[in-house]
Design a protein around this motif. Structure first.
Motif, PDB file in Angstrom:
ATOM      1  N   SER A  54     -64.670 -14.911  33.833  1.00  0.00           N
ATOM      2  CA  SER A  54     -63.225 -14.337  33.909  1.00  0.00           C
ATOM      3  C   SER A  54     -62.788 -13.199  35.134  1.00  0.00           C
ATOM      4  CB  SER A  54     -61.501 -14.476  34.260  1.00  0.00           C
ATOM      5  OG  SER A  54     -61.246 -16.170  33.348  1.00  0.00           O
ATOM      6  N   PRO A  55     -63.543 -12.302  35.824  1.00  0.00           N
ATOM      7  CA  PRO A  55     -63.692 -10.962  36.351  1.00  0.00           C
ATOM      8  C   PRO A  55     -62.072  -9.939  35.913  1.00  0.00           C
ATOM      9  CG  PRO A  55     -62.597 -12.022  37.841  1.00  0.00           C
ATOM     10  CD  PRO A  55     -63.289 -13.678  36.796  1.00  0.00           C
ATOM     11  N   ARG A  56     -62.421  -9.270  35.219  1.00  0.00           N
ATOM     12  CA  ARG A  56     -61.062  -8.053  34.774  1.00  0.00           C
ATOM     13  C   ARG A  56     -60.975  -7.713  36.075  1.00  0.00           C
ATOM     14  NH1 ARG A  56     -62.198  -6.393  29.920  1.00  0.00           N
ATOM     15  NH2 ARG A  56     -64.541  -7.203  28.361  1.00  0.00           N
ATOM     16  N   SER A  57     -59.210  -8.416  35.791  1.00  0.00           N
ATOM     17  CA  SER A  57     -58.457  -7.756  37.070  1.00  0.00           C
ATOM     18  C   SER A  57     -56.564  -7.222  36.728  1.00  0.00           C
ATOM     19  CB  SER A  57     -58.450  -8.818  37.961  1.00  0.00           C
ATOM     20  OG  SER A  57     -57.566 -10.005  37.122  1.00  0.00           O
ATOM     21  N   LYS A  58     -56.780  -6.426  35.666  1.00  0.00           N
ATOM     22  CA  LYS A  58     -55.800  -5.933  35.096  1.00  0.00           C
ATOM     23  C   LYS A  58     -55.850  -4.724  34.332  1.00  0.00           C
ATOM     24  CE  LYS A  58     -54.426  -7.938  31.351  1.00  0.00           C
ATOM     25  NZ  LYS A  58     -53.687  -8.826  30.087  1.00  0.00           N
ATOM     26  N   VAL A  59     -55.220  -4.180  34.957  1.00  0.00           N
ATOM     27  CA  VAL A  59     -54.608  -2.212  34.187  1.00  0.00           C
ATOM     28  C   VAL A  59     -53.466  -2.773  33.542  1.00  0.00           C
ATOM     29  CG1 VAL A  59     -54.274  -0.334  34.393  1.00  0.00           C
ATOM     30  CG2 VAL A  59     -56.162  -1.761  35.697  1.00  0.00           C
ATOM     31  N   ILE A  60     -53.373  -1.798  32.388  1.00  0.00           N
ATOM     32  CA  ILE A  60     -52.687  -1.622  31.375  1.00  0.00           C
ATOM     33  C   ILE A  60     -52.080  -0.297  30.766  1.00  0.00           C
ATOM     34  CG2 ILE A  60     -51.329  -2.176  28.996  1.00  0.00           C
ATOM     35  CD1 ILE A  60     -53.454  -4.933  28.791  1.00  0.00           C
ATOM     36  N   ILE A  61     -51.391  -0.163  30.858  1.00  0.00           N
ATOM     37  CA  ILE A  61     -50.014   1.050  31.321  1.00  0.00           C
ATOM     38  C   ILE A  61     -49.371   1.508  29.938  1.00  0.00           C
ATOM     39  CG2 ILE A  61     -48.604   2.690  32.250  1.00  0.00           C
ATOM     40  CD1 ILE A  61     -49.977   1.916  34.853  1.00  0.00           C
ATOM     41  N   ILE A  62     -50.030   1.687  28.972  1.00  0.00           N
ATOM     42  CA  ILE A  62     -48.631   2.011  27.834  1.00  0.00           C
ATOM     43  C   ILE A  62     -47.990   3.729  27.583  1.00  0.00           C
ATOM     44  CG2 ILE A  62     -49.463   2.028  25.447  1.00  0.00           C
ATOM     45  CD1 ILE A  62     -51.585   0.272  24.795  1.00  0.00           C
ATOM     46  N   SER A  63     -46.897   3.433  27.962  1.00  0.00           N
ATOM     47  CA  SER A  63     -46.230   4.898  27.894  1.00  0.00           C
ATOM     48  C   SER A  63     -44.689   4.733  26.735  1.00  0.00           C
ATOM     49  CB  SER A  63     -45.414   5.306  29.300  1.00  0.00           C
ATOM     50  OG  SER A  63     -44.941   5.943  29.603  1.00  0.00           O
ATOM     51  N   GLU A  64     -44.173   5.343  26.501  1.00  0.00           N
ATOM     52  CA  GLU A  64     -43.068   5.897  26.510  1.00  0.00           C
ATOM     53  C   GLU A  64     -41.826   6.910  26.822  1.00  0.00           C
ATOM     54  OE1 GLU A  64     -44.157   6.650  21.813  1.00  0.00           O
ATOM     55  OE2 GLU A  64     -44.321   4.318  21.736  1.00  0.00           O
ATOM     56  N   ASN A  66     -43.213   8.886  29.779  1.00  0.00           N
ATOM     57  CA  ASN A  66     -43.323   9.754  29.267  1.00  0.00           C
ATOM     58  C   ASN A  66     -43.102  10.154  31.273  1.00  0.00           C
ATOM     59  OD1 ASN A  66     -46.189  11.098  31.341  1.00  0.00           O
ATOM     60  ND2 ASN A  66     -46.318  11.533  29.205  1.00  0.00           N
ATOM     61  N   PRO A  67     -43.212  11.495  30.723  1.00  0.00           N
ATOM     62  CA  PRO A  67     -42.540  11.980  32.856  1.00  0.00           C
ATOM     63  C   PRO A  67     -43.452  11.777  33.810  1.00  0.00           C
ATOM     64  CG  PRO A  67     -42.389  13.955  30.828  1.00  0.00           C
ATOM     65  CD  PRO A  67     -43.039  12.482  30.395  1.00  0.00           C
ATOM     66  N   TRP A  68     -44.123  11.734  33.477  1.00  0.00           N
ATOM     67  CA  TRP A  68     -45.315  11.502  34.615  1.00  0.00           C
ATOM     68  C   TRP A  68     -45.667  10.323  34.654  1.00  0.00           C
ATOM     69  CZ3 TRP A  68     -45.828  16.068  36.846  1.00  0.00           C
ATOM     70  CH2 TRP A  68     -46.626  17.058  36.072  1.00  0.00           C
ATOM     71  N   GLU A  69     -44.854   8.939  33.998  1.00  0.00           N
ATOM     72  CA  GLU A  69     -45.015   7.915  34.484  1.00  0.00           C
ATOM     73  C   GLU A  69     -45.384   7.176  36.030  1.00  0.00           C
ATOM     74  OE1 GLU A  69     -42.478   3.861  33.503  1.00  0.00           O
ATOM     75  OE2 GLU A  69     -43.072   4.758  31.193  1.00  0.00           O
ATOM     76  N   ASP A  70     -44.339   7.552  36.585  1.00  0.00           N
ATOM     77  CA  ASP A  70     -43.609   7.054  37.868  1.00  0.00           C
ATOM     78  C   ASP A  70     -45.241   7.933  38.595  1.00  0.00           C
ATOM     79  OD1 ASP A  70     -41.588   6.150  37.154  1.00  0.00           O
ATOM     80  OD2 ASP A  70     -40.458   7.875  37.689  1.00  0.00           O
ATOM     81  N   ARG A  71     -45.207   8.699  38.525  1.00  0.00           N
ATOM     82  CA  ARG A  71     -46.696   8.775  39.235  1.00  0.00           C
ATOM     83  C   ARG A  71     -47.850   8.568  38.892  1.00  0.00           C
ATOM     84  NH1 ARG A  71     -46.745  16.140  39.882  1.00  0.00           N
ATOM     85  NH2 ARG A  71     -49.054  15.136  40.980  1.00  0.00           N
ATOM     86  N   GLN A  83     -57.679  -4.692  45.575  1.00  0.00           N
ATOM     87  CA  GLN A  83     -58.795  -5.113  44.427  1.00  0.00           C
ATOM     88  C   GLN A  83     -57.840  -7.007  44.614  1.00  0.00           C
ATOM     89  OE1 GLN A  83     -59.574  -1.355  43.086  1.00  0.00           O
ATOM     90  NE2 GLN A  83     -61.040  -2.233  41.919  1.00  0.00           N
ATOM     91  N   GLY A  84     -56.401  -6.943  44.955  1.00  0.00           N
ATOM     92  CA  GLY A  84     -55.777  -6.939  44.105  1.00  0.00           C
ATOM     93  C   GLY A  84     -55.435  -7.753  42.322  1.00  0.00           C
ATOM     94  N   TRP A  85     -55.360  -6.414  42.038  1.00  0.00           N
ATOM     95  CA  TRP A  85     -55.494  -6.292  40.289  1.00  0.00           C
ATOM     96  C   TRP A  85     -53.811  -6.647  40.210  1.00  0.00           C
ATOM     97  CZ3 TRP A  85     -59.750  -2.242  38.120  1.00  0.00           C
ATOM     98  CH2 TRP A  85     -60.759  -3.065  38.187  1.00  0.00           C
ATOM     99  N   GLU A  86     -53.574  -6.293  39.011  1.00  0.00           N
ATOM    100  CA  GLU A  86     -51.922  -6.068  37.958  1.00  0.00           C
ATOM    101  C   GLU A  86     -52.651  -5.134  37.417  1.00  0.00           C
ATOM    102  OE1 GLU A  86     -52.151  -9.570  34.840  1.00  0.00           O
ATOM    103  OE2 GLU A  86     -51.283 -10.013  36.777  1.00  0.00           O
ATOM    104  N   ILE A  87     -50.575  -4.877  37.142  1.00  0.00           N
ATOM    105  CA  ILE A  87     -50.533  -3.810  36.359  1.00  0.00           C
ATOM    106  C   ILE A  87     -49.223  -4.496  35.371  1.00  0.00           C
ATOM    107  CG2 ILE A  87     -49.137  -1.789  36.119  1.00  0.00           C
ATOM    108  CD1 ILE A  87     -49.973  -0.563  38.625  1.00  0.00           C
ATOM    109  N   GLU A  88     -49.770  -4.300  33.665  1.00  0.00           N
ATOM    110  CA  GLU A  88     -49.101  -4.146  33.226  1.00  0.00           C
ATOM    111  C   GLU A  88     -48.559  -2.949  32.369  1.00  0.00           C
ATOM    112  OE1 GLU A  88     -49.531  -6.575  28.860  1.00  0.00           O
ATOM    113  OE2 GLU A  88     -50.044  -7.594  30.556  1.00  0.00           O
ATOM    114  N   VAL A  89     -46.857  -2.779  32.027  1.00  0.00           N
ATOM    115  CA  VAL A  89     -46.401  -1.871  31.528  1.00  0.00           C
ATOM    116  C   VAL A  89     -46.180  -1.994  30.007  1.00  0.00           C
ATOM    117  CG1 VAL A  89     -45.096   0.263  31.482  1.00  0.00           C
ATOM    118  CG2 VAL A  89     -45.611  -0.351  33.719  1.00  0.00           C
TER     119      VAL A  89
END
Length: 336
Positions: A54-64, A66-71, A83-89
């Motif tokens: 399966s094509p890679r289509s997800k970006v994982i963001i690991i944050s606790e 962080n003040p820059w998280e929203d940006r 690209q139709g990708w998804e984000i997982e925080v």
């Protein structure tokens, strides 16, 4: 007179000659009247489909928090929408080794062993956003937010736009390094920043304040700073809480900070911040397109400029300092 013995011989020769000259009798060809048995029809054998990845289509963001998280989340979401990708925080450093859909992991926290996590997933690219670099790894791209650069430029700007160098700062209580960078930025502009009129003290001046301090405490702190007749005040983002804004606006001083409040005070002069989006774009290209790990120092940028105070000429001076910081010609923690 004919020889009677020659006649039979001549006749024999003539017969032999006639036989030799006669056309050859062709043998009749044999044509089979039986129908050849039909070849057995071939039966198609169904092929087992080859398993595909399966094509890679997800970006994982690991944050606790962080003040820059929203940006960071906003920029990545805009970057991958087409690209139709998804984000997982995530709030913890847990990556499923069997999940083949992850294309990239963005780390906004360093409370865990980042290098150990990166080493556990050598085929997965990582982008690490932090203030200090880690040991290099072939699948780790680092985005450095140099606070010393940010505070150095803030000090430079504070005295640049203040009449008679009268600049000050509100700083968190544990900000020894950034306070030094702020002072060095001011000294970089004016050397010994002594005003022409009293009260005569060496600027910039500063005071410590905790983010949970009351508005009354803020009033007392500002009154103490104003004994030196301030004209400009630098306030970092973590001290720009809503309860403080009316008090800061009432001073009439030219305010500058690292983030523009949602309801900016009328005396806001300029925002000094990181060009985080440019740094993320460079990191994205390195990690996913070029697949070449690198370390990126995010440049400083000026936003929300009040041209009455930060005039075009002053802005050009500040932009040159930004270039020198980025190029490594200026050391923020070394006194000028």
């Amino acid at each position: 007179m004919r020889n009677p013995k020659l006649a039979p011989l001549i006749l024999f020769v003539l017969l032999v000659t006639l036989v030799a000259c006669a056309p050859a009798v062709s043998s009749p060809s044999l044509i089979s009247t039986e129908t050849a048995p039909a070849s057995p029809s071939s039966t198609e054998i169904p092929l087992t489909p080859t398993p595909t990845t399966s094509p890679r289509s997800k970006v994982i963001i690991i944050s606790e928090g962080n003040p820059w998280e929203d940006r960071v989340i906003t920029w990545i979401r805009e970057r991958i929408t087409s690209q139709g990708w998804e984000i997982e925080v995530q709030r913890n450093a847990q990556i499923n080794a069997g999940d083949s859909s992850t294309a990239l992991v963005v780390l906004l926290s360093s409370t865990f062993d980042v290098n150990a996590l990166v080493a556990q997933h050598p085929d997965l690219p990582f982008i690490f956003i932090a203030n200090a670099p880690l040991p290099e790894s072939p699948n780790l791209t680092q985005v450095l937010l140099r606070d010393d650069h940010l505070y150095f430029l803030a000090g430079y700007l504070a005295v640049l736009i203040a009449p008679d160098f009268r600049a000050g700062a509100l700083l968190p209580g544990d900000a020894d390094t950034t306070a030094q960078a702020f002072r060095n930025g001011a000294f970089y502009l004016c050397g010994r920043c002594v005003p022409a009129y009293g009260p005569i003290v060496t600027f910039p001046v500063s005071a410590s304040l905790t983010p949970n301090a009351t508005a009354d405490t803020l009033q007392t702190t500002l009154a103490d700073l104003n004994k030196n007749r301030l004209e400009t005040l630098f306030v970092p983002a973590d001290l720009l809480i809503p309860d403080y804004l009316p008090v800061l606006e009432s001073t009439g001083w030219r305010l500058l900070g690292t983030a523009l409040p949602q309801k900016p005070p009328s005396n806001w002069a300029v925002t000094v911040t990181f060009d985080l989006e440019q740094g993320l774009e460079t990191a994205w290209q390195a990690a996913l397109i070029e697949k070449q790990a690198t370390t990126i120092t995010v440049p400083i940028t000026l936003k929300d400029i009040n041209a009455q105070w930060l005039t075009p000429g002053r802005q050009r001076l500040a932009e040159q300092v930004i270039k020198d910081l980025q190029a490594g010609w200026v050391y923020p923690l070394t006194p000028p």
